[in-house]
Design a protein around this motif. Structure first.
Motif, PDB file in Angstrom:
ATOM      1  N   GLN A  13       0.836  -1.204   0.000  1.00  0.00           N
ATOM      2  CA  GLN A  13       0.000   0.000   0.000  1.00  0.00           C
ATOM      3  C   GLN A  13       0.872   1.257   0.000  1.00  0.00           C
ATOM      4  OE1 GLN A  13      -3.143   0.409  -0.428  1.00  0.00           O
ATOM      5  NE2 GLN A  13      -3.150   2.604  -0.021  1.00  0.00           N
ATOM      6  N   PHE A  14       1.956   1.216   0.776  1.00  0.00           N
ATOM      7  CA  PHE A  14       2.872   2.364   0.831  1.00  0.00           C
ATOM      8  C   PHE A  14       3.529   2.555  -0.536  1.00  0.00           C
ATOM      9  CE2 PHE A  14       6.851   4.210   3.156  1.00  0.00           C
ATOM     10  CZ  PHE A  14       6.506   5.474   2.749  1.00  0.00           C
ATOM     11  N   ASN A  15       3.962   1.446  -1.134  1.00  0.00           N
ATOM     12  CA  ASN A  15       4.502   1.505  -2.499  1.00  0.00           C
ATOM     13  C   ASN A  15       3.530   2.214  -3.434  1.00  0.00           C
ATOM     14  OD1 ASN A  15       6.929   0.290  -2.230  1.00  0.00           O
ATOM     15  ND2 ASN A  15       6.291  -1.713  -3.013  1.00  0.00           N
ATOM     16  N   ALA A  16       2.286   1.774  -3.360  1.00  0.00           N
ATOM     17  CA  ALA A  16       1.268   2.326  -4.264  1.00  0.00           C
ATOM     18  C   ALA A  16       1.096   3.821  -4.012  1.00  0.00           C
ATOM     19  CB  ALA A  16      -0.061   1.598  -4.061  1.00  0.00           C
ATOM     20  N   GLU A  17       1.185   4.226  -2.746  1.00  0.00           N
ATOM     21  CA  GLU A  17       1.033   5.653  -2.430  1.00  0.00           C
ATOM     22  C   GLU A  17       2.178   6.475  -3.007  1.00  0.00           C
ATOM     23  OE1 GLU A  17      -1.358   4.996   1.787  1.00  0.00           O
ATOM     24  OE2 GLU A  17       0.515   6.135   1.793  1.00  0.00           O
ATOM     25  N   LEU A  18       3.409   5.962  -2.853  1.00  0.00           N
ATOM     26  CA  LEU A  18       4.565   6.701  -3.385  1.00  0.00           C
ATOM     27  C   LEU A  18       4.513   6.748  -4.917  1.00  0.00           C
ATOM     28  CD1 LEU A  18       7.532   5.524  -1.098  1.00  0.00           C
ATOM     29  CD2 LEU A  18       6.244   7.653  -0.983  1.00  0.00           C
ATOM     30  N   GLU A  19       4.166   5.622  -5.533  1.00  0.00           N
ATOM     31  CA  GLU A  19       4.030   5.619  -6.994  1.00  0.00           C
ATOM     32  C   GLU A  19       2.933   6.581  -7.427  1.00  0.00           C
ATOM     33  OE1 GLU A  19       3.523   1.594  -8.368  1.00  0.00           O
ATOM     34  OE2 GLU A  19       5.654   1.126  -8.157  1.00  0.00           O
ATOM     35  N   GLY A  20       1.882   6.629  -6.611  1.00  0.00           N
ATOM     36  CA  GLY A  20       0.761   7.532  -6.919  1.00  0.00           C
ATOM     37  C   GLY A  20       1.175   8.989  -6.938  1.00  0.00           C
ATOM     38  N   ILE A  21       1.975   9.414  -5.939  1.00  0.00           N
ATOM     39  CA  ILE A  21       2.348  10.841  -5.927  1.00  0.00           C
ATOM     40  C   ILE A  21       3.315  11.145  -7.079  1.00  0.00           C
ATOM     41  CG2 ILE A  21       1.833  11.299  -3.487  1.00  0.00           C
ATOM     42  CD1 ILE A  21       4.793  11.206  -2.838  1.00  0.00           C
ATOM     43  N   ILE A  22       4.141  10.174  -7.448  1.00  0.00           N
ATOM     44  CA  ILE A  22       5.047  10.396  -8.591  1.00  0.00           C
ATOM     45  C   ILE A  22       4.227  10.562  -9.876  1.00  0.00           C
ATOM     46  CG2 ILE A  22       6.840   9.342 -10.043  1.00  0.00           C
ATOM     47  CD1 ILE A  22       7.990  10.324  -7.484  1.00  0.00           C
ATOM     48  N   LYS A  23       3.233   9.712 -10.038  1.00  0.00           N
ATOM     49  CA  LYS A  23       2.376   9.820 -11.233  1.00  0.00           C
ATOM     50  C   LYS A  23       1.670  11.168 -11.266  1.00  0.00           C
ATOM     51  CE  LYS A  23       1.279   5.076 -12.481  1.00  0.00           C
ATOM     52  NZ  LYS A  23       0.514   3.942 -11.970  1.00  0.00           N
ATOM     53  N   ARG A  24       1.196  11.582 -10.107  1.00  0.00           N
ATOM     54  CA  ARG A  24       0.440  12.840 -10.077  1.00  0.00           C
ATOM     55  C   ARG A  24       1.334  14.051 -10.305  1.00  0.00           C
ATOM     56  NH1 ARG A  24      -2.795  12.270  -4.665  1.00  0.00           N
ATOM     57  NH2 ARG A  24      -3.359  14.435  -5.046  1.00  0.00           N
ATOM     58  N   ASP A  69      -0.210  18.282  -2.246  1.00  0.00           N
ATOM     59  CA  ASP A  69       0.413  18.705  -0.992  1.00  0.00           C
ATOM     60  C   ASP A  69      -0.287  18.026   0.187  1.00  0.00           C
ATOM     61  OD1 ASP A  69       2.389  20.939   0.004  1.00  0.00           O
ATOM     62  OD2 ASP A  69       0.641  21.075   1.321  1.00  0.00           O
ATOM     63  N   GLU A  70      -1.602  17.961   0.110  1.00  0.00           N
ATOM     64  CA  GLU A  70      -2.400  17.325   1.161  1.00  0.00           C
ATOM     65  C   GLU A  70      -2.067  15.832   1.250  1.00  0.00           C
ATOM     66  OE1 GLU A  70      -4.330  18.720   3.335  1.00  0.00           O
ATOM     67  OE2 GLU A  70      -5.024  16.834   4.223  1.00  0.00           O
ATOM     68  N   THR A  71      -1.983  15.174   0.092  1.00  0.00           N
ATOM     69  CA  THR A  71      -1.635  13.742   0.079  1.00  0.00           C
ATOM     70  C   THR A  71      -0.261  13.515   0.702  1.00  0.00           C
ATOM     71  OG1 THR A  71      -2.933  13.422  -1.928  1.00  0.00           O
ATOM     72  CG2 THR A  71      -1.329  11.705  -1.407  1.00  0.00           C
ATOM     73  N   CYS A  72       0.698  14.358   0.351  1.00  0.00           N
ATOM     74  CA  CYS A  72       2.056  14.204   0.898  1.00  0.00           C
ATOM     75  C   CYS A  72       2.051  14.377   2.419  1.00  0.00           C
ATOM     76  CB  CYS A  72       3.000  15.222   0.263  1.00  0.00           C
ATOM     77  SG  CYS A  72       3.398  14.840  -1.443  1.00  0.00           S
ATOM     78  N   THR A  73       1.307  15.363   2.911  1.00  0.00           N
ATOM     79  CA  THR A  73       1.242  15.578   4.363  1.00  0.00           C
ATOM     80  C   THR A  73       0.608  14.364   5.048  1.00  0.00           C
ATOM     81  OG1 THR A  73       1.024  17.947   3.932  1.00  0.00           O
ATOM     82  CG2 THR A  73       0.531  17.214   6.159  1.00  0.00           C
ATOM     83  N   GLN A  74      -0.420  13.803   4.403  1.00  0.00           N
ATOM     84  CA  GLN A  74      -1.050  12.599   4.967  1.00  0.00           C
ATOM     85  C   GLN A  74      -0.063  11.425   5.011  1.00  0.00           C
ATOM     86  OE1 GLN A  74      -4.515  11.932   2.577  1.00  0.00           O
ATOM     87  NE2 GLN A  74      -5.666  13.622   3.521  1.00  0.00           N
ATOM     88  N   ILE A  75       0.735  11.296   3.948  1.00  0.00           N
ATOM     89  CA  ILE A  75       1.729  10.213   3.918  1.00  0.00           C
ATOM     90  C   ILE A  75       2.741  10.403   5.050  1.00  0.00           C
ATOM     91  CG2 ILE A  75       3.685   9.254   2.607  1.00  0.00           C
ATOM     92  CD1 ILE A  75       1.991   9.574   0.071  1.00  0.00           C
TER      93      ILE A  75
END
Lengths: 241, 241
Positions: A13-24, A69-75
């Motif tokens: 799940q963490f992998n997916a989150e980091l990949e997600g912010i890179i894609k975005r 920015d919000e997603t990164c703060t949540q991570i």
């Protein structure tokens, strides 16, 4: 980005989150690149529709920044990343702030494009402006590419494009000052060209900031406020590339 | 900052770290404020020594940014803050990036001050530039004050100063364009005044960014890209203050 980077995490799940912010951030960067292309075209050709599209599209970049920015703060809060994960999230947070400002500058160019008259375009250094726009667009592209690959060498090469951009910038400003001198009536409109040229130069500067975050991510070294030479040494280990 | 904020942490060491970064950002902000005052004075009076001090002091602000950014990243890694602690560290990280750029703009004004001649000073709208500088300095001061107190109402009031600053900016640029028209020989030097005025305006913009981080910290709401009216509603809860 090297796929090994993501494999190291136990949590998929963490992998997916980091990949997600890179894609975005890549989607956001792609939009900023397109806005820059469109703004320069609007200025050079006088395409009013294109200028208006640039002006009315900036809100999308702003919305992407706030959401990312919000997603990164949540991570940061939920995953409490350390080491390279933390450096990655910090690099993303900083890069999106620059991208957002780059979008503002593109919008500014779009607005200025609406003020310039056809007779100004005929005498202004529009070929040089177009060439400068091409370099800036390429620099954004390479900066984003170095970001997604986290390639410090490519980031250093991208930063160096700023030298050509600054040189074209100086040349255009010199020519615009000559125009103002020849035709004082044109001063207010030529000043709009000055502001547009300045905005384009600043987009290049901020693309350079993104490259610096890549170098920081890869090398763990802060290369802000250092010379090109020093940056190359930090990034490659021997100063040659 | 409310001392209750620090009392909530079980770890006295963590308290000391957060208090430490607040103290350091205040020192950095104080230096930026002083650099702005000195740069404006150098421009208005032609004091070469003051201009050179501004130019040679910028490295201190850069060094403070790099060191403070590093400390914040270490705090994120070691303390893994959440909620308001995390928001505070994020606000500091963003604010120091703005302060560093404000320092760059002050340095730019210092450089331009060296190019302007006494005869330009006599005809240029220096009184207006000085007044604008006073407003910008006050805005920096109030932004920093709202930051150390984490006072969202004060932050909103500080942001509103930007209206007066922008109005003076427009007036100065209008007068400078008139000067260029009257005396085309002066164009390159008057352009330096244009760049200095622009730099001063951008210092105000960035002081406004710092206010937005305060509002975000206090309210947990992102007020970037919103109007003054909306910002006042978010900060006070009823839109009146």
């Amino acid at each position: 980005m090297d796929s090994d980077f993501f494999k190291q995490h136990i949590s998929q799940q963490f992998n997916a989150e980091l990949e997600g912010i890179i894609k975005r951030i890549m989607a956001m960067g792609g939009l900023v690149e397109q806005q820059t292309i469109d703004a320069v075209e609007a200025m050079v050709t006088g395409n009013v529709e294109k200028a208006e599209t640039v002006i009315t599209s900036d809100y999308k970049i702003n919305a992407m920044e706030v959401a990312l920015d919000e997603t990164c703060t949540q991570i940061l809060a939920r995953r409490q990343p350390t080491a390279s994960d933390l450096r990655l999230v910090m690099a993303v947070i900083k890069a999106i702030a620059d991208l957002e400002r780059m979008g503002d500058e593109a919008e500014r160019i779009g607005r200025m494009a609406l003020h310039v008259l056809e007779k100004d375009r005929e005498v202004a250094p529009m070929e040089e402006f177009k060439a400068m726009g091409g370099h800036v667009q390429q620099m954004i592209h390479n900066a984003l590419d170095s970001f997604v690959r986290m390639d410090a060498d490519q980031a250093v090469r991208a930063v160096k494009m700023d030298i050509q951009i600054d040189s074209l910038y100086e040349e255009i400003i010199r020519q615009l000052m000559a125009l103002m001198r020849e035709d004082p009536d044109s001063i207010p409109r030529v000043m709009d060209l000055v502001w547009a040229t300045r905005a384009l130069e600043r987009i290049g500067d901020r693309a350079g900031n993104i490259c610096e975050y890549v170098i920081y991510f890869v090398k763990g070294k802060d290369v802000r406020h250092t010379s090109f030479e020093q940056m190359a040494i930090e990034a490659t280990g021997d100063g040659r590339e």
